[in-house]
Write an enzyme that holds these catalytic residues in place. Structure first.
Site, PDB file in Angstrom:
ATOM      1  N   ARG A 222      14.430 -22.721  13.623  1.00  0.00           N
ATOM      2  CA  ARG A 222      14.954 -23.889  13.955  1.00  0.00           C
ATOM      3  C   ARG A 222      16.333 -23.629  12.347  1.00  0.00           C
ATOM      4  O   ARG A 222      17.736 -23.095  12.717  1.00  0.00           O
ATOM      5  CB  ARG A 222      14.812 -24.616  13.055  1.00  0.00           C
TER       6      ARG A 222
ATOM      7  N   HIS B 130      30.161 -23.804  15.544  1.00  0.00           N
ATOM      8  CA  HIS B 130      29.519 -24.167  16.800  1.00  0.00           C
ATOM      9  C   HIS B 130      29.225 -25.431  16.836  1.00  0.00           C
ATOM     10  O   HIS B 130      29.496 -26.685  17.606  1.00  0.00           O
ATOM     11  CB  HIS B 130      28.028 -23.720  17.898  1.00  0.00           C
ATOM     12  N   ASP B 131      28.841 -26.046  15.905  1.00  0.00           N
ATOM     13  CA  ASP B 131      28.741 -27.757  15.557  1.00  0.00           C
ATOM     14  C   ASP B 131      29.902 -28.696  15.881  1.00  0.00           C
ATOM     15  O   ASP B 131      29.497 -29.433  15.699  1.00  0.00           O
ATOM     16  CB  ASP B 131      27.525 -28.379  14.059  1.00  0.00           C
TER      17      ASP B 131
ATOM     18  N   ASP C 162      34.070 -21.073  16.212  1.00  0.00           N
ATOM     19  CA  ASP C 162      32.732 -21.039  16.568  1.00  0.00           C
ATOM     20  C   ASP C 162      31.972 -18.990  17.121  1.00  0.00           C
ATOM     21  O   ASP C 162      32.888 -19.049  17.948  1.00  0.00           O
ATOM     22  CB  ASP C 162      32.544 -22.000  18.042  1.00  0.00           C
TER      23      ASP C 162
ATOM     24  N   SER D 273      27.959 -26.722  24.301  1.00  0.00           N
ATOM     25  CA  SER D 273      27.525 -25.645  24.631  1.00  0.00           C
ATOM     26  C   SER D 273      26.272 -25.159  26.190  1.00  0.00           C
ATOM     27  O   SER D 273      26.665 -25.078  26.854  1.00  0.00           O
ATOM     28  CB  SER D 273      26.130 -25.695  23.705  1.00  0.00           C
TER      29      SER D 273
END
Length: 398
Positions: A228, A374-375, A341, A158
């Site tokens: 968040r 994405h994680d 992602d 990232s």
């Protein structure tokens, strides 16, 4: 307890008195960088691997912390502990791995929460703007102090991948390999938009006080929670959210609905809705993530780091031509992306691959079919781990 196979981490800090010039034209002096190292540096100092962290991570890349009794602290694993350690893809039996907390962060390195030596007051909103390139310059100074001239590899996911890419451009002679995971050559307009909405949530929090909330003894937790939550939605794929949460109500919601005083259900046409604040599992999960984040992360740091993400664009100096920008890089590359992602889509990694191939650079590329969004770059997917392990064994090995 035997720790033969456990990587024990020890936080360290280094102070720098000389001012660091920043891209903005400002500079920062008398600053500290927090870092950790794992493994042993070999005699010719050729086995160093620098790990660059993403938005809300830190220098605690791998291993665990011990308490005063010598026992492993609960939930103290480093954020990339699946990747780095004895016998892991980045094997600390072979490599000397360094994790550095970036300037402006809130995990030990000098940032908005620290004292400005020029004023004697907390920096707060007065902390200077920092960029990915500034972080790389600061990391290079740390390596200088450690006596490391050349990196066997620089690696990150990232935002960390952007730093790895920047390393190959700012210090091409100091990097042999670059491993860029789930990253991009710049942010899309959509990504910048998500960052801006998150920032607006913070700066419009009544407790923000123009970034000087420390003076008022408050924290803009509401804004941080929302920021968040927004970010977390973008880190997950639709498939993962549906699989983990779907449209499930929180346990006992329907029971509470019939229990009168605790929960009121009203009818609108054919639908029923509840006055209870949190009903669906996904709502509960996002609230939990937001609450947890607001307890440990600094609001000004969030603003600084998301801006650094927005600003990164090495091709901007070359009329948007990424191939020309990457002509400066001489390192060998491994790029990894993940099919679901959508924040840093595989197409963005392929842009980097093409630009490097245009310059006849040595490039390996893996696109992992993983459902985690994405994680995925943080998770223990065997195909992903296998790709990295193979690359370090066959190409980076010293």
């Amino acid at each position: 307890m035997s720790f033969a196979s456990v990587l024990v981490a020890t936080p360290q800090s280094m102070h720098f008195r000389d001012a660091l010039p920043l891209q903005s034209g400002a500079s920062i002096r008398a600053y500290d960088l927090s870092y950790e190292t794992y493994g042993q540096l070999n005699a010719d100092k050729s086995n160093a691997v620098l790990i660059c962290h993403a938005l809300n991570a830190s220098h605690h890349v791998a291993g665990v912390y011990l308490d005063e009794a010598g026992q492993v602290k609960d939930k103290s694993e480093g954020w990339w502990d699946t990747m780095i350690g004895p016998g892991k893809p980045v094997d600390t039996n072979q490599f000397f791995v360094i994790g550095v907390n970036n300037l402006g962060s809130c995990f030990g390195s000098t940032g908005p929460m620290q004292i400005n030596p020029d004023t004697g007051e907390v920096y707060g909103a007065d902390f200077p703007v920092v960029t990915v390139q500034d972080w790389v310059s600061a990391q290079a100074r740390l390596l200088d102090a450690l006596g490391i001239q050349t990196l066997a590899a620089v690696m990150g996911g990232s935002l960390g991948g952007m730093q790895a890419l920047a390393w190959t451009l700012q210090y091409p002679d100091r990097v042999r390999h670059a491993v860029v995971v789930a990253s991009a050559p710049n942010l899309t307009a959509e990504n910048i938009a998500f960052n801006e909405v998150a920032r607006r949530a913070i700066v419009t929090d009544p407790d923000f006080h123009a970034g000087h909330f420390y003076r008022h003894g408050v924290l803009p937790k509401r804004g941080l929670r929302i920021a968040r939550m927004i970010g977390h939605i973008t880190y997950l794929s639709d498939d993962v959210m549906n699989e983990k949460f779907g449209r499930q109500l929180r346990r006992n919601v329907e029971v509470e609905a019939g229990a009168s005083a605790l929960h009121t259900v009203k009818s609108v046409g054919a639908y029923k809705y509840s006055t209870q604040d949190v009903e669906f599992q996904i709502e509960s999960y996002l609230r939990y993530q937001g609450d947890k984040f607001a307890e440990y992360f600094d609001a000004n740091t969030y603003l600084l780091i998301t801006r650094a993400l927005d600003y990164f664009d090495p091709a901007s100096e070359f009329g948007g031509d990424l191939s020309r920008a990457l002509a400066q890089a001489t390192a060998k590359f491994l790029l990894v992306s993940f099919t679901t992602d959508w924040r840093f889509a595989p197409a963005r990694s392929r842009e980097i691959v093409k630009a490097l191939l245009d310059n006849q650079r040595d490039v390996s590329y893996a696109e992992i079919d993983a459902p985690h969004g994405h994680d995925a770059f943080l998770l223990d997917d065997p195909r992903y781990m296998g790709v990295v392990r193979s690359y370090f064994k066959s190409k980076v090995a010293v």
